[in-house]
Design a protein around this motif. Structure first.
Motif, short mmCIF file in Angstrom:
data_model
loop_
_atom_site.label_atom_id
_atom_site.label_comp_id
_atom_site.label_asym_id
_atom_site.label_seq_id
_atom_site.Cartn_x
_atom_site.Cartn_y
_atom_site.Cartn_z
N GLN A 229 0.82 -1.19 0.00
CA GLN A 229 0.00 0.00 0.00
C GLN A 229 0.86 1.25 0.00
O GLN A 229 1.78 1.38 0.82
N GLU A 230 0.54 2.17 -0.89
CA GLU A 230 1.30 3.42 -0.94
C GLU A 230 0.84 4.36 0.17
O GLU A 230 -0.19 5.01 0.06
N VAL A 231 1.62 4.38 1.25
CA VAL A 231 1.37 5.32 2.34
C VAL A 231 2.69 6.03 2.58
O VAL A 231 3.67 5.40 2.97
N ILE A 232 2.72 7.33 2.28
CA ILE A 232 3.95 8.10 2.50
C ILE A 232 3.90 8.57 3.94
O ILE A 232 3.01 9.31 4.32
N ASP A 233 4.84 8.07 4.75
CA ASP A 233 4.83 8.40 6.17
C ASP A 233 6.26 8.62 6.66
O ASP A 233 6.99 7.67 6.93
N TYR A 234 6.62 9.90 6.72
CA TYR A 234 7.93 10.24 7.30
C TYR A 234 7.76 10.62 8.77
O TYR A 234 8.66 11.16 9.39
N GLY A 235 6.56 10.40 9.31
CA GLY A 235 6.27 10.80 10.69
C GLY A 235 5.56 12.15 10.70
O GLY A 235 5.61 12.90 9.73
N GLY A 236 4.85 12.41 11.80
CA GLY A 236 4.26 13.74 12.00
C GLY A 236 2.98 14.02 11.24
O GLY A 236 2.59 15.16 11.09
N GLU A 237 2.32 12.98 10.72
CA GLU A 237 1.05 13.19 10.03
C GLU A 237 -0.11 12.58 10.81
O GLU A 237 0.08 11.71 11.65
N VAL A 250 3.44 -2.24 3.28
CA VAL A 250 3.39 -0.79 3.08
C VAL A 250 4.71 -0.32 2.47
O VAL A 250 5.78 -0.85 2.80
N THR A 251 4.62 0.66 1.58
CA THR A 251 5.82 1.27 1.00
C THR A 251 6.57 2.00 2.09
O THR A 251 6.01 2.89 2.75
N GLU A 252 7.83 1.67 2.31
CA GLU A 252 8.60 2.33 3.39
C GLU A 252 9.47 3.43 2.78
O GLU A 252 10.61 3.20 2.36
N PHE A 253 8.91 4.64 2.74
CA PHE A 253 9.61 5.76 2.09
C PHE A 253 10.84 6.22 2.87
O PHE A 253 11.71 6.87 2.31
N LYS A 254 10.91 5.87 4.17
CA LYS A 254 12.09 6.30 4.94
C LYS A 254 13.37 5.62 4.44
O LYS A 254 14.46 6.12 4.67
N VAL A 255 13.21 4.48 3.79
CA VAL A 255 14.39 3.76 3.30
C VAL A 255 15.12 4.61 2.26
O VAL A 255 16.33 4.82 2.34
N GLY A 256 14.38 5.11 1.28
CA GLY A 256 15.00 5.94 0.24
C GLY A 256 15.57 7.22 0.82
O GLY A 256 16.65 7.68 0.42
N MET A 257 14.85 7.80 1.79
CA MET A 257 15.32 9.05 2.39
C MET A 257 16.65 8.82 3.13
O MET A 257 17.62 9.54 2.92
N GLU A 258 16.68 7.78 3.97
CA GLU A 258 17.88 7.55 4.79
C GLU A 258 19.07 7.07 3.95
O GLU A 258 20.20 7.51 4.16
N ALA A 287 7.53 -4.31 4.95
CA ALA A 287 8.14 -3.21 4.21
C ALA A 287 8.46 -3.53 2.76
O ALA A 287 9.19 -4.47 2.47
N LEU A 288 7.91 -2.71 1.87
CA LEU A 288 8.33 -2.69 0.46
C LEU A 288 9.34 -1.55 0.40
O LEU A 288 9.01 -0.40 0.71
N THR A 289 10.57 -1.86 0.03
CA THR A 289 11.67 -0.89 0.15
C THR A 289 12.22 -0.49 -1.21
O THR A 289 12.22 -1.29 -2.15
N PHE A 290 12.69 0.75 -1.30
CA PHE A 290 13.17 1.28 -2.59
C PHE A 290 13.93 2.56 -2.33
O PHE A 290 13.80 3.16 -1.25
#
Ligand code: QV4
Ligand code: CA
Length: 484
Positions: A229-237, A250-258, A287-290
């Protein structure tokens, strides 16, 4: 819903963004199958609005007109053929499912299958959907809603896209019929577009009504579709990724960021020793990571300063780490080249997508980047397959930006993101022998076209990764022994 059902010995999902079904089928047979790739995320297969007004942008595909399987990527017969051929080649297909909404109010109203709609009346006769199937009262999400109003994020429109009401039985039925049709044709699962904008409870009901995967396409009996599931969650929402992990991955967007931060030199690689949930990431199986996706590689969806194909050296380093490390279910982006962030895939004057050409060195032409065909990328797919379900062991670091680790006794990787050379005697965990580094070259007959690593009886070897080497990493594994 958290098992991608890859064929045995395979891993890694590649997003073939805007590829045509015929080209994907050929790529499964000629490249992805033989190279051990696990699966492909395809662009939305259902009818979308045609937007000549914006010169056929890539994002027209996120404005559905109906669930007819007819787009610039191909028609239903081509879609079915792709599924047969890719599944036979051992490569799974995951559909990008746009089920939160229909179109906005674009200036044109003909779809890729010829359907029309009356946007101002929320009327999509080709599904059919009418005004009663959408969320009321009408509202549009604004920036602050993400911080403090979960209800509005789910019941108002995302950038003006007509917001379907997934609590409505007819809406659920149309979505379930669409997804089950795809499952019956042989798909292995779904990326749920804009999952954050739908209520988890409604999604759960939809998922539970999905068919098991089609055993005629080689899936085991009673296999459930893989759902990320595409859920963009960097925290704080107001909405958290944790609301969605009970029902799917869930798509783990923090992976690409870090990893982008670290491999760009803004965080030391030594810290990656604790990579995984300790970094505030989802649990492994969730986690689906990218590194990058089709939105953030071009500044859509909040951007996020992700590494992309435009910064190849650190990007390849980050991808190599993503694939070498056991954490998560990794996905690789495969792009078309762009300067303008709105422009669609390479096309002719009729708006038809131009296929990638394949150069003599295996890379793509005609405007396609094809990261999956970069040696440093596909070599790490093979690395991950050889590593299998081994853990991570024999971590080493120099205390800065030089790191190395083993995957059981099968594979070894080293990275150097310092401005001085890595030149160390390290434990590789491999049986004694001479191995070809799969990053700087390949094994050709009995020799290596790149670096050779000689592993002694104690498993140790002198590892060299110069600060100015073409790539910042070195990787060896079982199966790349040279016999010199
Ligand atoms: C415009 C204005 C709006 C206005 C609206 C009124 O910008 O302010 O309300 O008109 O009609 C396109 C245009 C966009 C336009 C919209 C509606 O770019 O300017 O709104 O159409 O006409 C992609 C693109 C969007 C594009 C959309 C539909 O990124 O720019 O919008 O397709 O064509 C959040 C979400 C996350 C989302 C991400 C982009 O939480 O779920 O934003 N990511 C997914 C996909 C993404 C896709 C969508 C969701 C929508 O990955 O590619 O958006 O399906 O973070
Ligand atoms: Ca919604």
């Amino acid at each position: 819903y958290k098992n991608p059902h890859y064929a045995p010995g395979r891993s890694v999902n590649v997003h073939l963004f805007e590829w045509k079904w015929d080209d994907i089928a050929t790529e499964c047979e000629n490249f992805l199958g033989p190279r051990g790739f696990g699966g492909i995320q395809i662009s939305p297969p259902n009818e979308n609005v045609v937007l000549w007004t914006y010169n056929r942008p890539w994002w027209e595909r996120y404005q559905p007109m109906s669930y007819l399987l007819d787009t610039r990527s191909g028609d239903e017969a081509q879609f079915a053929d792709m599924l047969r051929r890719c599944n036979s080649a051992g490569v799974r297909i995951y559909v990008d499912a746009v089920i939160n909404h229909m179109t906005g109010e674009p200036p044109e109203n003909v779809g890729t299958a010829g359907s029309t709609a009356t946007f101002s009346q929320w009327d999509y006769p080709a599904v059919p959907f009418t005004w009663e199937h959408f969320n009321w009262p009408h509202c549009v999400i604004d920036g602050m809603d993400y911080v403090n109003d979960a209800w509005r994020v789910r019941n108002c429109e995302l950038v003006g896209l007509k917001d379907l009401n997934q609590a409505n039985e007819h809406v659920r039925n149309m979505i379930v019929n669409f997804m089950n049709h795809l499952i019956d044709l042989g798909v292995a699962g779904f990326r749920i577009d804009a999952a954050k904008h739908m209520w988890p409870h409604d999604l759960e009901i939809i998922y539970n009504r999905l068919n098991n995967l089609n055993t005629a396409h080689g899936f085991p009996a009673n296999a459930r579709p893989y759902i990320y599931q595409e859920v963009i969650d960097y925290g704080g929402e107001a909405i958290s990724r944790d609301e969605y992990t009970p029902i799917g991955a869930v798509t783990e967007f923090k992976v690409g960021m870090e990893l982008s931060r670290a491999f760009r030199g803004n965080n030391q690689l030594k810290w990656l020793e604790s990579w995984g949930p300790q970094w505030g990431l989802l649990e492994h199986s969730d986690a689906l990571t990218f590194i990058d996706n089709h939105d953030n590689e071009r500044g859509h969806g909040g951007g996020g300063a992700m590494l992309t194909y435009k910064e190849p050296r650190p990007y390849k380093g980050a991808i190599a780490f993503l694939l070498a490390h056991p954490y998560g279910e990794p996905q690789i982006m495969s792009s078309f080249a762009f300067h303008d962030s709105e422009i669609g895939p390479p096309m002719n004057h009729l708006g038809q997508i131009i296929s990638p050409s394949i150069n003599s060195d295996g890379s793509c032409g005609n405007g396609w980047v094809c990261q999956h065909r970069w040696r440093q990328v596909f070599a790490m797919v093979a690395f991950r397959n050889v590593a299998g379900n081994t853990g991570l062991n024999d971590w080493w670091s120099n205390g800065f930006n030089q790191i190395a680790f083993c995957r059981g006794g099968n594979a070894f990787v080293a990275f150097n993101n310092d401005s001085w050379d890595l030149n160390q005697n390290l434990q590789t965990c491999l049986p004694a022998g001479r191995y070809c580094d799969v990053i700087s070259g390949v094994k050709a007959g009995n020799t290596c076209t790149g670096k050779t690593v000689t592993v002694g009886n104690d498993g140790r070897a002198i590892i060299n990764v110069g600060a100015l080497d073409y790539d910042m990493m070195l990787a060896i594994h079982i199966g790349t022994e040279s016999r010199l």
